[in-house]
Design a protein around this motif. Structure first.
Motif, short mmCIF file in Angstrom:
data_model
loop_
_atom_site.label_atom_id
_atom_site.label_comp_id
_atom_site.label_asym_id
_atom_site.label_seq_id
_atom_site.Cartn_x
_atom_site.Cartn_y
_atom_site.Cartn_z
N GLU A 139 0.89 -1.22 0.05
CA GLU A 139 0.12 0.01 0.02
C GLU A 139 0.76 1.40 0.12
OE1 GLU A 139 -4.02 0.71 1.62
OE2 GLU A 139 -3.04 1.75 3.21
N ILE A 140 0.42 2.09 -0.89
CA ILE A 140 1.44 3.32 -1.08
C ILE A 140 0.73 4.36 -0.56
CG2 ILE A 140 2.80 4.96 -2.71
CD1 ILE A 140 2.51 2.48 -4.42
N GLN A 141 1.11 5.12 0.44
CA GLN A 141 0.30 6.23 1.08
C GLN A 141 0.71 7.39 0.86
OE1 GLN A 141 0.49 4.96 5.18
NE2 GLN A 141 -0.93 3.08 4.92
N GLY A 142 -0.04 8.33 0.43
CA GLY A 142 0.76 9.91 0.36
C GLY A 142 0.26 10.78 1.48
N HIS A 143 1.24 11.60 1.91
CA HIS A 143 0.97 12.48 3.03
C HIS A 143 1.52 13.79 2.72
CE1 HIS A 143 0.09 9.15 5.95
NE2 HIS A 143 0.84 8.58 5.31
N THR A 144 0.74 14.91 3.01
CA THR A 144 1.48 16.16 2.99
C THR A 144 1.57 16.97 4.32
OG1 THR A 144 -0.77 17.23 2.63
CG2 THR A 144 0.30 16.33 0.55
N ASP A 145 1.90 18.30 4.12
CA ASP A 145 1.93 19.26 5.05
C ASP A 145 0.55 19.97 5.16
OD1 ASP A 145 2.16 21.44 3.54
OD2 ASP A 145 4.63 21.31 3.55
N SER A 146 0.16 20.90 6.14
CA SER A 146 -1.02 21.43 6.12
C SER A 146 -1.10 22.77 5.43
CB SER A 146 -1.26 21.75 7.72
OG SER A 146 -0.34 22.59 8.24
N ARG A 147 -0.11 23.13 4.60
CA ARG A 147 -0.40 24.36 3.93
C ARG A 147 -1.04 24.07 2.77
NH1 ARG A 147 6.08 26.01 3.20
NH2 ARG A 147 6.06 23.93 2.55
N GLY A 148 -2.01 24.97 2.25
CA GLY A 148 -2.89 24.84 1.40
C GLY A 148 -4.38 24.35 1.81
N GLU A 149 -5.25 24.34 0.92
CA GLU A 149 -6.52 23.63 1.33
C GLU A 149 -6.56 22.18 1.50
OE1 GLU A 149 -9.14 25.41 1.70
OE2 GLU A 149 -8.36 27.27 1.57
N ALA A 150 -7.36 21.75 2.44
CA ALA A 150 -7.30 20.29 2.79
C ALA A 150 -7.57 19.34 1.47
CB ALA A 150 -8.32 19.87 3.81
N SER A 151 -8.56 19.73 0.41
CA SER A 151 -8.93 19.08 -0.35
C SER A 151 -8.00 18.87 -1.52
CB SER A 151 -10.22 19.73 -1.23
OG SER A 151 -9.92 21.15 -1.48
N HIS A 152 -6.98 20.38 -1.60
CA HIS A 152 -5.94 20.23 -2.41
C HIS A 152 -4.88 19.53 -1.88
CE1 HIS A 152 -2.74 21.79 -5.19
NE2 HIS A 152 -2.07 21.90 -4.19
N ASN A 153 -4.60 19.16 -0.66
CA ASN A 153 -3.84 18.49 -0.02
C ASN A 153 -4.09 17.03 -0.19
OD1 ASN A 153 -1.95 20.39 0.53
ND2 ASN A 153 -2.80 20.78 2.40
N ASP A 154 -5.37 16.48 -0.27
CA ASP A 154 -5.71 15.23 -0.48
C ASP A 154 -5.32 14.73 -1.90
OD1 ASP A 154 -6.71 14.74 1.99
OD2 ASP A 154 -8.89 15.47 1.24
N LYS A 155 -5.47 15.72 -2.93
CA LYS A 155 -5.29 15.23 -4.20
C LYS A 155 -3.69 15.47 -4.36
CE LYS A 155 -9.59 17.33 -5.98
NZ LYS A 155 -9.90 18.37 -6.89
N LEU A 156 -2.95 16.20 -3.69
CA LEU A 156 -1.54 16.16 -3.90
C LEU A 156 -0.92 14.87 -3.44
CD1 LEU A 156 1.10 17.74 -4.56
CD2 LEU A 156 0.93 18.79 -2.30
N GLY A 157 -1.47 14.41 -2.21
CA GLY A 157 -0.84 13.40 -1.62
C GLY A 157 -1.24 12.30 -2.46
N GLU A 158 -2.38 12.05 -3.00
CA GLU A 158 -2.59 10.96 -4.09
C GLU A 158 -1.74 10.97 -5.24
OE1 GLU A 158 -6.51 9.17 -6.52
OE2 GLU A 158 -6.60 11.11 -5.79
N ARG A 159 -1.50 12.23 -5.94
CA ARG A 159 -0.54 12.40 -7.06
C ARG A 159 0.96 12.04 -6.71
NH1 ARG A 159 -0.95 18.41 -7.67
NH2 ARG A 159 1.24 18.29 -8.39
N ARG A 160 1.24 12.19 -5.59
CA ARG A 160 2.49 11.69 -5.14
C ARG A 160 2.71 10.24 -5.06
NH1 ARG A 160 4.10 16.88 -0.98
NH2 ARG A 160 4.95 18.18 -2.78
N ALA A 161 1.56 9.86 -4.38
CA ALA A 161 1.54 8.17 -4.17
C ALA A 161 1.43 7.53 -5.43
CB ALA A 161 0.44 7.93 -3.26
N MET A 162 0.71 8.28 -6.37
CA MET A 162 0.62 7.63 -7.88
C MET A 162 1.62 7.53 -8.58
SD MET A 162 -2.28 6.14 -8.56
CE MET A 162 -2.22 6.17 -10.24
#
Length: 211
Positions: A139-162
């Motif tokens: 399982e590949i899990q993407g995590h971000t810091d808290s800067r920016g909107e939460a919805s944007h960080n969800d997508k950013l974490g997914e992009r990095r994991a992908m």
């Protein structure tokens, strides 16, 4: 007779002066001792305050480490639960996890491109999987810091994991059906987002290896 009285008066005066001098000497010595006692007491109190501050710092550090361990255990257990529910595991247990943190493997700001260091780490990881854990589920899990909107960080974490998911398949040859991607965004910090060092720890991709 008058001479005797004069002599006695002089003796009495001398004794009186001597007594005064003795009392002054004693008072001076007592004052010095009291001053030293006050200094020792002040130094002792300062030492106690410093020790209290150090103990408080150690307690805070220990608590932070315990929270980091608890967060890692929670995400690993959730990955295990998902894999079991999906029927992906033969034994239903976690083998280990690998953390690709931004402190070592740099992601650019709002970027999902893999650095040379990250690719080298993924090549090493894939080699270990092929050699030791061919039937493993990752399982590949993407995590971000808290800067920016939460919805944007969800997508950013997914992009990095992908990005990691695609690299492990196209470049390292791991099968797609043995891998899964999930984004936690900013919801699972390992450290405080109030400092740059903390944000670096929170920007990460975690590879959870299950069997």
């Amino acid at each position: 007779m008058k001479r005797l009285i004069s002599v006695l008066a002089l003796i009495a005066l001398a004794l009186g002066l001597s007594a005064c001098a003795t009392r002054t000497y004693v008072d001076d010595k007592v004052a010095v001792v009291n001053q030293r006692v006050d200094e020792v007491d002040s130094n002792a109190k300062q030492g106690i305050r410093r020790l209290d501050a150090q103990v408080g710092l150690m307690d805070a550090t220990l608590k932070a480490h315990e929270e980091m361990i608890a967060a890692a255990q929670k995400t690993a257990q959730e990955a295990l639960d998902r894999a079991i529910a999906a029927g992906k595991l033969s034994e239903g247990k976690m083998l280990y996890e690998v953390v690709l943190s931004d402190d070592h493997f740099k992601f650019g700001i709002d970027d999902d491109k893999l650095s040379k260091e990250t690719k080298a780490a993924l090549d090493s990881f894939a080699g270990q999987i092929k050699a030791e854990n061919k039937g493993a589920y990752i399982e590949i899990q993407g995590h971000t810091d808290s800067r920016g909107e939460a919805s944007h960080n969800d997508k950013l974490g997914e992009r990095r994991a992908m990005a990691v998911y695609q690299y492990l398949h196209t470049k390292a040859g791991l099968p797609l059906h043995r891998m899964n991607v999930i984004s936690y965004g900013e919801t699972r910090p390992l450290a405080s987002n109030m400092t740059e060092d903390g944000r670096k720890q929170n920007r990460r991709v975690v590879l959870v290896v299950l069997k």
